[in-house]
Design an enzyme around this catalytic site. Structure first.
Site, PDB file in Angstrom:
ATOM      1  N   GLY A   1       4.073   0.802   2.453  1.00  0.00           N
ATOM      2  CA  GLY A   1       4.929  -0.312   2.024  1.00  0.00           C
ATOM      3  C   GLY A   1       5.619  -0.008   0.699  1.00  0.00           C
TER       4      GLY A   1
ATOM      5  N   GLY B   1       0.844  -1.199   0.000  1.00  0.00           N
ATOM      6  CA  GLY B   1       0.000   0.000   0.000  1.00  0.00           C
ATOM      7  C   GLY B   1       0.874   1.241   0.000  1.00  0.00           C
TER       8      GLY B   1
ATOM      9  N   HIS C   1       3.519   5.894  20.306  1.00  0.00           N
ATOM     10  CA  HIS C   1       3.295   6.518  18.998  1.00  0.00           C
ATOM     11  C   HIS C   1       1.802   6.814  18.834  1.00  0.00           C
ATOM     12  CE1 HIS C   1       3.569   7.397  14.768  1.00  0.00           C
ATOM     13  NE2 HIS C   1       2.835   6.362  14.433  1.00  0.00           N
TER      14      HIS C   1
HETATM   15  N1  LIG Z   1       4.128   3.536  12.526  1.00  0.00           N
HETATM   16  C1  LIG Z   1       3.961   4.618  11.786  1.00  0.00           C
HETATM   17  O1  LIG Z   1       4.653   5.622  11.980  1.00  0.00           O
HETATM   18  C2  LIG Z   1       2.950   4.619  10.669  1.00  0.00           C
HETATM   19  C3  LIG Z   1       2.878   5.666   9.738  1.00  0.00           C
HETATM   20  C4  LIG Z   1       1.943   5.607   8.712  1.00  0.00           C
HETATM   21  C5  LIG Z   1       1.082   4.513   8.620  1.00  0.00           C
HETATM   22  N2  LIG Z   1       1.149   3.527   9.560  1.00  0.00           N
HETATM   23  C6  LIG Z   1       0.290   2.342   9.494  1.00  0.00           C
HETATM   24  O2  LIG Z   1       0.786   1.487   8.461  1.00  0.00           O
HETATM   25  C7  LIG Z   1      -0.276   0.677   7.974  1.00  0.00           C
HETATM   26  C8  LIG Z   1      -0.331   0.770   6.460  1.00  0.00           C
HETATM   27  O3  LIG Z   1      -0.709   2.063   6.042  1.00  0.00           O
HETATM   28  P1  LIG Z   1      -0.909   2.383   4.480  1.00  0.00           P
HETATM   29  O4  LIG Z   1      -1.235   3.817   4.397  1.00  0.00           O
HETATM   30  O5  LIG Z   1       0.212   1.810   3.700  1.00  0.00           O
HETATM   31  O6  LIG Z   1      -2.233   1.517   4.191  1.00  0.00           O
HETATM   32  P2  LIG Z   1      -2.717   0.952   2.748  1.00  0.00           P
HETATM   33  O7  LIG Z   1      -4.145   0.596   2.905  1.00  0.00           O
HETATM   34  O8  LIG Z   1      -2.304   1.885   1.673  1.00  0.00           O
HETATM   35  O9  LIG Z   1      -1.850  -0.384   2.577  1.00  0.00           O
HETATM   36  C9  LIG Z   1      -2.015  -1.511   3.368  1.00  0.00           C
HETATM   37  C10 LIG Z   1      -1.761  -2.698   2.468  1.00  0.00           C
HETATM   38  O10 LIG Z   1      -1.727  -3.875   3.300  1.00  0.00           O
HETATM   39  C11 LIG Z   1      -2.257  -4.931   2.503  1.00  0.00           C
HETATM   40  N3  LIG Z   1      -2.627  -6.042   3.366  1.00  0.00           N
HETATM   41  C12 LIG Z   1      -3.706  -6.188   4.163  1.00  0.00           C
HETATM   42  N4  LIG Z   1      -3.665  -7.382   4.768  1.00  0.00           N
HETATM   43  C13 LIG Z   1      -2.544  -7.999   4.352  1.00  0.00           C
HETATM   44  C14 LIG Z   1      -1.939  -9.255   4.627  1.00  0.00           C
HETATM   45  N5  LIG Z   1      -2.505 -10.109   5.484  1.00  0.00           N
HETATM   46  N6  LIG Z   1      -0.783  -9.561   4.022  1.00  0.00           N
HETATM   47  C15 LIG Z   1      -0.187  -8.691   3.155  1.00  0.00           C
HETATM   48  N7  LIG Z   1      -0.708  -7.493   2.849  1.00  0.00           N
HETATM   49  C16 LIG Z   1      -1.866  -7.151   3.442  1.00  0.00           C
HETATM   50  C17 LIG Z   1      -3.434  -4.282   1.791  1.00  0.00           C
HETATM   51  O11 LIG Z   1      -3.839  -5.062   0.659  1.00  0.00           O
HETATM   52  C18 LIG Z   1      -2.838  -2.927   1.420  1.00  0.00           C
HETATM   53  O12 LIG Z   1      -2.255  -2.938   0.127  1.00  0.00           O
HETATM   54  C19 LIG Z   1      -1.533   1.184   8.694  1.00  0.00           C
HETATM   55  O13 LIG Z   1      -1.813   0.375   9.817  1.00  0.00           O
HETATM   56  C20 LIG Z   1      -1.150   2.573   9.134  1.00  0.00           C
HETATM   57  O14 LIG Z   1      -1.909   3.028  10.234  1.00  0.00           O
HETATM   58  C21 LIG Z   1       2.062   3.561  10.567  1.00  0.00           C
END
Ligand SMILES: NC(=O)c1ccc[n+]([C@@H]2O[C@H](COP(=O)([O-])OP(=O)(O)OC[C@H]3O[C@@H](n4cnc5c(N)ncnc54)[C@H](O)[C@@H]3O)[C@@H](O)[C@H]2O)c1
Length: 312
Positions: free
Chosen positions: A12, A9, A175
């Site tokens: 990633g 996503g 966080h």
């Molecule tokens: N720690 C931090 O500082 C921080 C910062 C930004 C986002 N995040 C978190 O990171 C996560 C991802 O955010 P994003 O904006 O990329 O979301 P997104 O929806 O763009 O991407 C998430 C991806 O995960 C995939 N996915 C779901 N289940 C899966 C599985 N079992 N195996 C493999 N892939 C799977 C989905 O198909 C999707 O493509 C969220 O939980 C968000 O809150 C954390």
């Protein structure tokens, strides 16, 4: 050297893009459950090789963990992101199931892997990754403080009209919008305390803007941010892969440090080929200690949800 990024996503894919440009691994595996998404994004990134001049390869796969075999490091970004008005904590139910399964799958094919957890609520997801896997604590690292510290430096740089590169400033604690602690009294601009240049009101405003930094972007964009999160994760991976010994705030397992036990929470650590190698000592004021204890209570309450739902 192979690096795996789980979730293709926003965060990633940005992490993989940052990593491939850094030329630090022969191969980066980008894995998602959505058919074709990782393959498509990986191909798009590879089409920048001739333009950007890197030799690393990024390969997209749909849920095929065999392809991740022998990875040195994995970054877990799979899960749902925040929508406007949502807290990171509201993501727990969905993301806990995903993170637990992903960790098991990764370890099956790469038993020595170091895991960087990005999925929210990140401190609790990092704790879950550690508790459900039982691997050494140094191999499980949560990414959140690195991002929050970069946002803190951005706010300081904007107010001081300075370069973010000349600032030394960290955010510790959980966080979360209300749990993170930007340590403004410790922050320096080219080694001079920033408090020297900023009024109390300006300091408070910077701390506040840092804390709501993620929510501000979520409100503007409609989903949570990805450029800085992806860059932060990639910088931490680079410190592992190149054994750089760089210091980042990361969510690590505490066993008495900072008066806390059995919790993953953000503290400054040295990151190298062992994962997080050691905690960097930090002298906190009484006020900061109280804020840290309060932050830890909030993270601990969130961890309790994992137990209440028999996830750990
Ligand atoms: N720690 C931090 O500082 C921080 C910062 C930004 C986002 N995040 C978190 O990171 C996560 C991802 O955010 P994003 O904006 O990329 O979301 P997104 O929806 O763009 O991407 C998430 C991806 O995960 C995939 N996915 C779901 N289940 C899966 C599985 N079992 N195996 C493999 N892939 C799977 C989905 O198909 C999707 O493509 C969220 O939980 C968000 O809150 C954390």
């Amino acid at each position: 050297m192979k690096i795996t990024v789980i979730g293709a996503g926003a965060v990633g894919a940005t992490t993989a893009d940052n990593l491939v440009r850094r030329n630090i691994a022969e191969e980066i595996i980008l894995l998602d459950i959505k058919e074709g998404v990782a393959e498509g994004k990986a191909q798009d990134m590879m089409q920048t090789a001739a333009l950007l001049g890197f030799d690393s390869k990024v390969k997209g796969v749909t849920n095929d963990y065999l392809q991740t075999a022998g990875s040195a490091v994995a970054v877990i970004t799979s899960g749902i992101p925040r929508k406007p008005g949502m807290t990171r904590e509201e993501l727990i139910g969905t993301n806990a199931g995903i993170v637990k399964t992903v960790v098991q799958n990764l370890l099956e094919y790469s038993p020595d892997i170091i895991i960087l957890v990005v999925s929210n609520p990140m401190d609790t997801m990092t704790y879950l990754a550690l508790k459900s896997s039982g691997i050494a604590k140094n191999r499980i690292i949560g990414m959140g403080g690195a991002l929050d510290s970069a946002r803190f430096k951005f706010q300081l740089a904007s107010q001081l009209n300075a370069s973010a590169n000349d600032l030394n400033a960290i955010v510790v604690g959980g966080h979360g919008d209300t749990t993170m602690i930007p340590l403004i009294k410790h922050a320096t601009w080219n080694s001079i305390p920033v408090t020297h240049f900023l009024s109390e009101e300006e300091q408070e405003a910077i701390v506040h803007k840092t804390m709501v930094g993620g929510a501000t972007l979520t409100a503007l964009i409609g989903t949570s941010a990805w450029y800085a999160p992806g860059a932060a994760a990639a910088a931490m991976v680079e410190s592992i892969v190149r054994n750089q010994n760089r210091v980042f705030t990361a969510s690590v397992y505490l066993e008495g440090e900072f008066d806390q036990e059995d919790i993953n929470i953000g503290v400054p650590v040295v990151i190298n080929r062992h994962g997080w190698d050691r905690i960097v000592p930090l002298e906190l004021s009484e006020r900061e200690k109280q804020a840290f204890a309060k932050s830890a209570d909030a993270v601990r309450n969130m961890n309790q949800v994992l137990r209440d739902n028999n996830i750990i």
